[in-house]
Design a protein around this motif. Structure first.
Motif, PDB file in Angstrom:
ATOM      1  N   HIS A   6      -5.535   2.284   5.008  1.00  0.00           N
ATOM      2  CA  HIS A   6      -5.104   3.004   3.818  1.00  0.00           C
ATOM      3  C   HIS A   6      -6.095   2.860   2.662  1.00  0.00           C
ATOM      4  O   HIS A   6      -6.227   3.788   1.852  1.00  0.00           O
ATOM      5  N   ARG A   7      -6.765   1.707   2.588  1.00  0.00           N
ATOM      6  CA  ARG A   7      -7.752   1.488   1.535  1.00  0.00           C
ATOM      7  C   ARG A   7      -8.915   0.693   2.123  1.00  0.00           C
ATOM      8  O   ARG A   7      -8.747  -0.059   3.089  1.00  0.00           O
ATOM      9  N   ARG A  25      -9.881   5.397  -0.634  1.00  0.00           N
ATOM     10  CA  ARG A  25      -8.451   5.554  -0.329  1.00  0.00           C
ATOM     11  C   ARG A  25      -8.290   6.651   0.706  1.00  0.00           C
ATOM     12  O   ARG A  25      -8.816   7.763   0.531  1.00  0.00           O
ATOM     13  N   CYS A  36       0.876  -1.168   0.000  1.00  0.00           N
ATOM     14  CA  CYS A  36       0.000   0.000   0.000  1.00  0.00           C
ATOM     15  C   CYS A  36       0.912   1.216   0.000  1.00  0.00           C
ATOM     16  O   CYS A  36       1.351   1.688   1.050  1.00  0.00           O
TER      17      CYS A  36
END
Length: 833
Positions: free
Chosen positions: A801-802, A815, A770
């Protein structure tokens, strides 16, 4: 009645799945679809397991030439795979036929698809899964005849038992011999008709199963294979064998043969069923069954030949044996009925329904045969015995038919709409109307004509009708020829009545009964059509499943000035799929000719190789392909990459969940989610970019600025601007002024963290990069199981992070970035405060 109460009580405690007929659930290529690239195989998935030996499909081109290979059944038993030759541009017709392993019913259908052009609307849009073929008339006629003959057999059996009672009035006993002879001939005619109709039924079904003319199937021995290997064939053998058992004469030797034959069939049936069917008789255990049954059969023949010759041996009447034989014969219809796939309770209810209908309608036919041809005095005497009893039995049987029929309707019909939209439902409505007509005629008989027949003699001072006629059926002794000479036996009322009075009343009764039987024949015919048609519930569920599965899943997103699309068809279940990737500028302009679009599949739950399907370019920014890459159930990210000369790649992932996802939860995954909540709260601020699509081509992009707990700013691709500070919200629609309102129930502002609340079944997935870090993927479900989530959690910082979410008509790719950034989120200037 007691059996009916027990059945209904068991049904209330046991929920049985209503499954009958293997109908097409989905197909790839889908019916009526247009393909840009020719498929390499046809995949059909059915609602039930199918018999591999009698199931298949063929694909033909517009000229009628076969372009498919030999069909094979998948490991799940419900999938039929047909390899295809290299197909060119054109329209192709698929014809399929399968035999269900659950209830033994055959279904067939057809649909079209096209390569490089549109499919014809008349055929391509008829039904999501192709139309199911109507059963041929010869099969309907044969099954109708066999069912009616079986019902007459059962009715003749109990009427013969009534006339064989030793307590009949004198004149009735004298007339019983001739009546029993007529019933004996009726039994022989019905049994012969049943065997002949069953033979036609089997040949018709075998012809359908092998998709060959009947004469060709008979010549090649296909009928024998069908009889031994399939449920409908074995049930047909059972019915024919029991019909032959009922032909045993009423002599002592015949009674022994009938008993031993019944026991022999029951024992052989139980043993072969335990071994897996008649096809298992060639095994070692099957050979033992054949030898044992052969020895038993020889002993039965010897007993029938020798025992009656022994002076001191008296062979009992054994009158329950014919009734049991006839009842088990009717069970043969249940074994290959809709109820066979719906559980034991449904099977018992279906059998009770058949027995009650045969008692009612078959008994009426037998009474007419026994009474009508007799002379006037004998007819009156027989009527005095049979009419009251038949009337009472018919009333009870009608109640049982109504109760069991209502249960079956509730089991196989999901709602009122299905009564109109399906062949089964429409047939059920017609059957209910005809049954009501028969019941109305029966009410006229019972409450008007029967009292006239029995009261004709009472008006002349005769004694009441035979008291034994109102009692239970006597099934203990054979008819006694000397009964006619017994003076103490009471005479019947009808026998004492003036011949013209009793004869006129009885003639009127017989006319109405014949009309009742004519309508009953229509009832049996409609019931036959219903039995051969897929149940309404199966059709409705299949249509609903087909509509949701066959409909393509159309992802879309707005990113980097582009509109990116991905079509996966069919959607909703793992299997063979078609893909189409498109990209163009947001204003509709096409990409440059040298641009490319790529597709890859990343399985998020396990450490597997990244799957890259083979795509074929179909113009600037467009590629198509197909394959079984999504045939394995799992949590996937479908990653689209748009590559243009001199510009950075645009990469976007879409969530895709294939098949059910219910693995055991992992405590470590739950701890990671808790760590993520703490890490995100410690960061205090971050930004989020969210891409939403409804799975039907709609797309929305949203940009968030978040200060954990109390402040948020949102801007969407549609021009909506929103600010929230505490419990106060400011909203501005495109071209409008700011609007402020206070939220009564506004929770803390958490961004992506809000999706982790109440996470169910959290489990660890694979590890993936990531950015410059490495993330651990955690998968979980929403508390109400309506959405599935996958989060990339950094191993070093513990932050999300996602995030991907897959829910009905709601797919999200999020995101999170700029953790700890200095964000200024204030009320809008010049706007309301």
């Amino acid at each position: 009645m007691l059996l009916g109460l027990l059945v209904l009580g068991a049904a209330a405690m046991t929920a049985s799945p209503a499954a009958a007929h293997a109908v097409l659930e989905r197909a790839t290529p889908a019916p009526g679809s247009r393909l840009e690239a020719p498929p390499r195989q046809l995949v059909l998935r059915f609602t039930e397991p199918v018999d591999a030996s009698f199931s298949g499909a063929v694909v033909r081109d517009a000229a009628g030439a076969t372009v498919s290979g030999r069909a094979a059944t998948g490991a799940d038993g419900r999938t039929v795979v047909v390899p295809l030759r290299s197909l060119g541009t054109g329209v192709y017709t698929v014809r399929w036929r399968v035999l269900s392993l659950v209830d033994g019913h055959q279904t067939a259908g057809a649909f079209v698809f096209a390569v490089g052009q549109e499919a014809p609307g008349a055929l391509g849009t008829s039904a999501p899964s192709g139309a199911v073929a109507t059963p041929p008339a010869v099969l309907v006629g044969a099954r109708w005849t066999a069912t009616a003959a079986a019902m007459v057999l059962f009715g003749a059996t109990w009427v013969r038992a009534t006339l064989a009672a030793p307590t009949l009035p004198a004149l009735a006993a004298a007339a019983a011999g001739a009546a029993l002879g007529r019933l004996r001939r009726l039994t022989m005619a019905a049994a012969g008709t049943l065997v002949a109709a069953t033979a036609v039924d089997v040949v018709a079904q075998a012809s359908l199963a092998f998709d060959q003319p009947a004469l060709a199937v008979v010549a090649r021995g296909g009928v024998a294979t069908f009889l031994v290997s399939t449920r409908p064939g074995q049930s047909a053998l059972w019915r024919a064998a029991l019909a032959l058992v009922l032909l045993a004469p009423p002599s002592p030797s015949g009674r022994i043969l009938q008993l031993t034959g019944l026991l022999w069939l029951v024992l052989v049936g139980l043993m072969t069923t335990a071994l897996g069917g008649l096809s298992a008789l060639g095994s070692a255990h099957g050979t033992l069954v054949v030898l044992t049954s052969s020895v038993y059969g020889m002993l039965g023949v010897l007993a029938a030949s020798l025992l009656p010759q022994i002076r001191d041996v008296r062979v009992p009447a054994m009158r329950p044996v014919p009734l049991a034989t006839a009842a088990l014969l009717l069970l043969g219809f249940t074994l290959s009925s809709h109820a066979a796939g719906a559980g034991v309770v449904a099977g018992v209810v279906d059998w009770v329904h058949l027995v009650a209908a045969a008692t009612w309608l078959g008994g009426l036919a037998a009474v007419v045969v026994a009474v009508a041809p007799a002379s006037a005095p004998e007819r009156a005497a027989l009527a005095a015995v049979l009419v009251p009893r038949a009337s009472r039995v018919a009333a009870v049987a009608l109640g049982a038919v109504a109760v069991t029929g209502a249960y079956a309707a509730g089991l196989h019909v999901p709602g009122l709409r299905a009564l109109v939209d399906t062949l089964y439902g429409r047939g059920l409505l017609v059957k209910a109307l005809l049954v009501a007509a028969v019941a109305a005629l029966g009410a006229v008989n019972r409450f008007r004509l029967v009292p006239q027949v029995l009261g004709a003699g009472v008006a002349e001072g005769a004694r009441p009708a035979d008291p034994t006629a109102a009692g239970p059926l006597v099934l203990l002794q054979p008819p006694d020829p000397a009964a006619a000479t017994r003076s103490p036996t009471p005479r019947s009322a009808a026998a004492d009545a003036p011949p013209h009075a009793t004869g006129a009343a009885l003639a009127g009764l017989l006319r109405v009964v014949r009309l009742e039987l004519a309508v009953a024949a229509l009832v049996v015919g409609v019931a036959t059509v219903i039995a051969l048609a897929p149940p309404a519930r199966t059709v409705s569920e299949q249509q609903a499943a087909s509509a949701s599965v066959q409909r393509p899943l159309v992802f879309a997103s707005l990113v980097g000035g582009l509109r990116v699309g991905l079509v996966v068809a069919p959607a909703g279940a793992p299997g063979w799929s078609r893909y189409e990737v498109t990209a163009r500028y947001a204003d509709g302009r096409p990409l440059d000719p040298d641009s490319r679009v790529l597709l890859r599949f990343v399985e998020l739950a396990e450490e597997t190789e990244v799957v890259v399907p083979t795509l074929r370019g179909a113009g600037p920014g467009r590629a198509v392909g197909e394959g079984a890459e999504l045939a394995v159930a799992g949590w996937w990210e479908l990653v689209v990459t748009v590559r243009r000369r001199g510009q950075p790649d645009v990469v976007l992932g879409f969530p895709f969940v294939a098949g059910p996802q219910r693995p055991a939860p992992d405590p470590q995954a739950q701890r990671l989610l808790e760590r993520a909540r703490a890490a995100m709260a410690a960061a205090r601020t971050w930004r989020e970019e969210e891409h939403l699509t409804d799975g039907a081509g709609g797309a929305l992009t949203a940009h968030y600025e978040i200060r954990y707990g109390d402040r948020l700013r949102l801007r969407t691709s549609t021009g909506v601007d929103l600010i929230r500070i505490g419990q106060r919200q400011y909203l501005r629609e495109p071209g409008a002024a700011w609007v402020v309102r206070d939220l009564e129930q506004g929770g803390p502002i958490e961004g992506a963290l809000g999706y982790t609340r109440g996470a169910q079944g959290a489990r660890l997935g694979r590890r993936l990069p990531c950015g410059d870090a490495t993330c651990q993927i955690v998968l979980w479900d929403a508390p109400d199981q309506t959405a599935a989530f996958a989060a990339w959690i950094g191993l070093a910082d513990g932050r999300i992070h996602r995030l991907l979410m897959a829910a009905p008509a709601h797919y999200m790719a999020l995101r999170a970035y700029d953790f700890g950034a200095a964000l200024l989120i204030e009320p809008p200037r010049g706007g309301p405060r």
